[in-house]
Each structure stands twice: as structure tokens, then as C-alpha cells.
Scaffold this motif. Sequence first.
Motif, short mmCIF file in Angstrom:
data_model
loop_
_atom_site.label_atom_id
_atom_site.label_comp_id
_atom_site.label_asym_id
_atom_site.label_seq_id
_atom_site.Cartn_x
_atom_site.Cartn_y
_atom_site.Cartn_z
N GLY A 1 14.41 7.13 -5.88
CA GLY A 1 12.97 7.36 -6.00
C GLY A 1 12.43 7.09 -7.39
N SER A 2 13.06 6.23 -8.15
CA SER A 2 12.57 5.89 -9.48
C SER A 2 12.25 4.40 -9.52
N PHE A 3 10.98 4.10 -9.74
CA PHE A 3 10.53 2.72 -9.53
C PHE A 3 9.87 2.14 -10.77
N LEU B 1 0.80 -1.23 0.00
CA LEU B 1 0.00 0.00 0.00
C LEU B 1 0.84 1.28 0.00
N PRO B 2 1.88 1.39 0.86
CA PRO B 2 2.64 2.64 0.86
C PRO B 2 3.15 3.01 -0.53
N ALA B 3 3.71 2.02 -1.24
CA ALA B 3 4.21 2.30 -2.58
C ALA B 3 3.08 2.71 -3.50
N ASP C 1 7.76 5.29 -14.67
CA ASP C 1 9.07 5.82 -14.26
C ASP C 1 10.13 5.42 -15.27
N PRO C 2 11.10 6.29 -15.47
CA PRO C 2 12.09 6.01 -16.52
C PRO C 2 13.01 4.85 -16.17
N SER C 3 13.26 4.60 -14.92
CA SER C 3 14.23 3.55 -14.59
C SER C 3 13.96 2.98 -13.22
N TRP C 4 14.68 1.92 -12.89
CA TRP C 4 14.58 1.33 -11.55
C TRP C 4 15.79 1.78 -10.74
#
Lengths: 286, 299
Positions: free
Chosen positions: B67-69, B45-47, B59-62
Motif C-alpha cells: 500500500g505504498s505508492f 480513478l480508483p487510485a 509516499d515514502p516508497s513504491w
Amino acid sequence: MHANPVADPAARFTGSNATGHSCAQSVPAADAAPALTLRDVTVAYHDRVVLRDVSLQLAVGRVTALLGPSGCGKSSLLQCCNRLSDLIDGCRVQGNIRVFGEDILAAACDLRRLRKRVGMIFQKANPFPLSIRRNIELPLIEHGVRDAQQRDHIMEKVLRDVGLWQEVRDRLQAPAQSLSGGQQQRLCIARALALAPDILLMDEPCSALDPIAGGRIEELIGELRGRYSIVLVTHNLFQARRVADDVALLWPMPDGSRLLEFAPRETIFSAPQHELTGLYLRGAMG
Amino acid sequence: MISSSPSTSSPWSIDLLLRCWQRLAAAVAGGVLLLLVAYLIAESLPALMRIGPLALLTDPSWHPLEGSFALLPMVMASVGIALLAMALALPLGLAIALFLTVYAGRRLRAIYVAMLELLAGIPSVILGFWGLVALVPVIARWQAPGTSLLAAALVLALMITPTIALLSHLVLRQAAQTHALTTAALALSHYAHIFRVVLPVAMPALASTALLALGRALGETMVVLMVAGNVVQFPASLTTPVRSLTANIALEMAYARQEHRSALFVSGLVLLLVAGGLYFLIARLQRGDKEQAPVESAA
């Protein structure tokens, strides 16, 4: 009832060669070659002999009931007649079996032709879990009826023959398993008839059905009399009395079952030759 | 059958005990599943709230620490590996099953089945190890670095082929035996028996076998972790090193904190949804199977 069995198998379908072979030689006459002749047939599974020295002559166009206590080898005898016994592990058949004079135990016997000629109905209705149409169509395609119209024609004919046409004509694409038990059994009979057999082997075709559905099958056997030579394995003596022309009684002995008596229905029920026959037929009649 | 054991002495208490035990066992099994799903959702849930489900896709990348997921490349990698493995294993497994059912003699069949069972029993870490030292170098000679979607799919295919073959064999054999006498009595050819009766009849069960194998391929972690390369990127070609969802969880769970950790749970949730969907499909297929053949089950 068709007391006088006269029918021309060749006229069963318009174009009797529809399914490949000619039935012309099997036109029944009073003293024509018997449909099925067994001479000294002995059947053993591995080393256990279940049937010993059975000899029988079945006339063309008649219904022969095969009676006997459970496990006395009635089904085994039936399975020899279309060589289904080949498929059963350790089953050995000795003696001589002729279908319209042709030795079917010979190595040279064409099994495909034999099994087309000698159809079989099992105790448990066994339509393929495919559509109703497919059940009839598949064997026809396999036996070289390439013309779809001709297949449809034969399908309608045999479904009418078994009294199923009115019930299924609008849902030929429905799964065969959606039919009731009795309907399924009639479908199986239609499927066997589609191949234009001369002989039908029926292994207790009504015993898994309720009395009404079973009665319908029994009526059907009466209707098929004359057109086909029928061997009917049954435990129901009333049934044998109602539909059979001839009755054969197998009896278990320590060294394998033997044919105790074989006679026309009226004779065997009213004046049995053998004491055991009388006891069995009377005792089981209650 | 009437039992000869003296069960009549205290049937009531034994029955009661049995009933309680069965209910308890059922409740525990069901409860664990519910708790598991609830826990996954709670941790995800938080995510889902803070990053948002859209961001997980766009998101562009992991780079979870920045903070990019982006989960999408890994979803694609997981699905790609599993589908390719299926594409390889399914024809092979079915062919083996057909061979066992139709052509193999009794002895050959017994040997074959034993070998397949052995193959099916090999722990995936050993298959992964083999892939790493034997298969990856071969692919590397063609296209470095070798660890790739292709390597993972090949090893996975090797892993699920015996399962598909064994299960399909069971299904086919049962159908073949059920209809053997019927087709023989109708003088159908061997070919018609297998391809016009047995295969069509067995199709729903074969489909659920395939889905079962697909589920296993999707969920497999160790093999993929060892030979797929673990680079988070879209699988541009067969030889691209990729990272699957499962490998991602295994790799990062140890040090993941807060949103990062929650994002990993989201990937777990996605996997669970896919697997759940598959099982739902299997159940549907099997139900359809039974509806088609009620006589078989009644006999």
C-alpha cells in the motif's frame, strides 16, 4: 520624370563609403563608360542553350526594359549580370560581361563587390522572415557598417527612398512578413539600395502584386531613374512604355533566344526595325 | 487540371462514397483516442480516489503490495533520463544536420542520410541489448552495477540522434534553399547565410523537432527497461540505477491487481499528460512559425 539622368551616386548617403566601396568612378556623364556591357553572351543549362550571342550596352542612369515571351531567357540574362548564375546547377555563361568596364565573368572577379554593386530584386518579394529592421541591418553589418547610428541613418534613408518610412517607422521590430506584398517588395528594394549599388536588376518586380501596389513600385522605379542604372524584366508592355528609357526585346529561336531589337523606347514603339518587334509590341498591346 | 477520366458519369455517388469513407475514418481515429483517454482516466480513478494524488507524490516508497505508492522517484527518473539524453543528442544531431546542410557534398550527404536512416530504423530492443552487453560493463568498471540513468540516457541519445539529425536537416535545407539566392544577391557571407538567416528562420521548426524527440525519449520503454537498472529510487547521481514510469508499467502490469493496477494507470496518465503537453507546445510553435512566414506557405 527625370528625363535627364544626372545624379551623383557618391552623394546618395552622407559618407558614400559607408558600405565599403567608393562609387565615385561611376558618376554618369553623357558619354561615360556604359553601366553594363554584354558582348556575345551565350547562356546554356547543361546542353540546352537558352540565350545566344546577346550583345547590349546599357547607359548609366537609364531604365532598360527587357521584354520577350515567357521562357525566352530574360531572367537568365539578368542572373548573369550579378553572377547569380553561378548558383544554378549546370548553368554555363560564355561571352563577355562588363560592369563599368570591369570583366565580371573573369575568375578574379570579386563576387562580393560585384553583388554589392549590382543589386537584385526578385519577382516574389523575399524579405527574410525576420524583423523589418533586421532585413536592412543584416546586409549592412555584413558589409562592414559597424556603427549602429550610421546603420539607422542608412535604414531611414533607404526606407524613405522607397516610401516605406512613414508606414513602418513605428514598427521596425515587427516581422517583415507582417507587411503587405507591395510593402514587402519595397522593403526588398530598400534592402538592395542600402548597399549603395550602381545597377539594379529587377526581375518582374510588380507581377506578383495587385495593380495598385504594382503601380507604386513602378512609380518608385521612375524615382530611382538617374540615380541607378536599372534593368527591368517585365511582361507588361504598358509598364515598359511608362517607365523604360530603352527597350530590349529577346526572341526565342530554335537554337536559343537572341536579341531581336534594342532601341530607345520612342523608337521601338513607334518605328520598330524588325517586323516581329512591331507585331509583338502591337499584338500584345491589344 | 481538368481530368480526362469519365468521372462526370457518376460524380455524385463517388463523391458521396468518398465523403462517407473519410468521415468514418476520421471518426474512428478520433474515437479511439477519446476512448483511450477515457479508459485511462477510468482505470486511474480508483487510485486517485482511494490513495489520493498527494499520496502518490509523498509516499515514502513504491511497495504497491504493502500500500505504498510513491510515483515521484520514477517521474524524476523518466524526466532525468529524457533530459540527459536530449542534452547529449540535441547538439550532436544539430551539428550533424548543419554538416549535412552546409558542408557535405552531394554524395557524402546521400551516404550519410542513408546511414542515419538505418540507425533510426534499428529496433529499440536491439539498441537496449547492445547497451546491456557493451555499454553497461564499461560503466560498471567505473561505478557498479553499471545499469544506471547514465546508461539509459546514452542509449536513448543514440536512438534519438538520427531522428533529430534527419528532421533538422530537412528543416535547415529547406530554409537554406529558400534564401540561397537572396543571400547571394546581397553578397552575404556563407557564415551569415547559415547563422544569421537560416538558423534564426528555422528555429521554430527546430524547436518542434527537439520536442518531438523529447516525446520519444520520454515514452521509450524497452531501452530503459533493459539498461536503467529498474530500482525505484531518486536519481541521486548519474550512475544510480533507476526505474522509469514506462519501465514500471511494463514490469508490473502482468501481476498488478486493484490499487496497484490503478496506480500503474495513473503513471500512464501522467505520461500521457506530459506527451500531450509536448504536442500542444509543438502545435503552438508550428502555428507561430506559419504566422511568421505566411508568404512561404502561400507561394
